[in-house]
Design an enzyme around this catalytic site. Structure first.
Site, PDB file in Angstrom:
ATOM      1  N   ASN A  26       0.900  -1.162  -0.109  1.00 47.85           N
ATOM      2  CA  ASN A  26      -0.098   0.154  -0.157  1.00 47.85           C
ATOM      3  C   ASN A  26       0.882   1.113  -0.074  1.00 47.85           C
ATOM      4  O   ASN A  26       0.465   2.367  -0.134  1.00 47.85           O
ATOM      5  CB  ASN A  26      -1.081   0.086   1.438  1.00 47.85           C
ATOM      6  CG  ASN A  26      -1.974   1.018   1.196  1.00 47.85           C
ATOM      7  OD1 ASN A  26      -2.196   1.595   0.375  1.00 47.85           O
ATOM      8  ND2 ASN A  26      -2.110   1.721   2.336  1.00 47.85           N
ATOM      9  N   TYR A  91       3.242   9.325 -11.464  1.00 47.51           N
ATOM     10  CA  TYR A  91       2.135   8.596 -10.547  1.00 47.51           C
ATOM     11  C   TYR A  91       1.392   7.573 -11.468  1.00 47.51           C
ATOM     12  O   TYR A  91       0.954   6.355 -11.064  1.00 47.51           O
ATOM     13  CB  TYR A  91       1.386   9.471  -9.680  1.00 47.51           C
ATOM     14  CG  TYR A  91       0.616   8.654  -8.631  1.00 47.51           C
ATOM     15  CD1 TYR A  91       1.090   8.240  -7.708  1.00 47.51           C
ATOM     16  CD2 TYR A  91      -0.693   8.831  -8.650  1.00 47.51           C
ATOM     17  CE1 TYR A  91       0.332   7.441  -6.708  1.00 47.51           C
ATOM     18  CE2 TYR A  91      -1.628   8.103  -8.146  1.00 47.51           C
ATOM     19  CZ  TYR A  91      -1.140   7.326  -6.793  1.00 47.51           C
ATOM     20  OH  TYR A  91      -1.817   6.826  -5.902  1.00 47.51           O
TER      21      TYR A  91
END
Length: 155
Positions: A26, A91
């Site tokens: 995560n 990203y």
């Protein structure tokens, strides 16, 4: 963003005598702004955390997860994985990598008992936006709660 994060984490887990049956990758962060103006060192760290660490940690534990016969591997991608992301170009690209890797691992793990999931939440109320440095990175989206994201993943 360290070298060989999977090996380091696996060594710590072994030292504790633990057997891993579930793994959730995560960690991640983004850089906001025009790509050509971004700090190259920050971009390298972003790749190290968002791509290299996910692949390295997944590789370090996937054998153990498959051996469990009922293991779980969740790699957190993003809605950003599905389209170009101006001002967050790297990203979006890193999350597209996470999505593609995870889909491939899902196929490779079929029949082993390992459940593999690419979780692709939208904007979520976490410290992500503090690290990115601006709430503009949410694109005006309503932020989901982390609890709702986890509930969706578990469902």
């Amino acid at each position: 963003a360290t070298d060989h994060p999977g090996q380091a984490l696996a060594a710590q887990v072994d030292q504790l005598g633990l057997h891993v049956t579930s793994l959730i990758n995560n960690a991640g962060f983004a850089t906001f702004g025009p790509f050509h103006q971004a700090d190259p060192d920050r971009l390298r760290r972003e790749i190290a955390v968002d791509v290299t660490a996910v692949a390295d940690i997944s590789r370090a534990f996937i054998g153990q997860l498959r051996t469990a016969g009922r293991g779980v591997l969740v790699n957190v991608a993003s809605m950003a994985a599905y389209q170009p992301n101006p001002r967050m170009a790297l990203y979006g690209a890193t999350k597209a990598f996470v999505l593609s890797l995870t889909e491939a691992l899902w196929e490779e793990s079929r029949g082993t008992g390992l459940r593999v999931l690419a979780l692709s939440p939208g904007a979520t109320r976490t410290e992500f936006f503090d690290v990115v440095g601006t709430p503009q990175a949410a694109g005006g989206a309503r932020l989901a709660s982390p609890v709702d994201v986890v509930r969706t993943a578990l469902a």
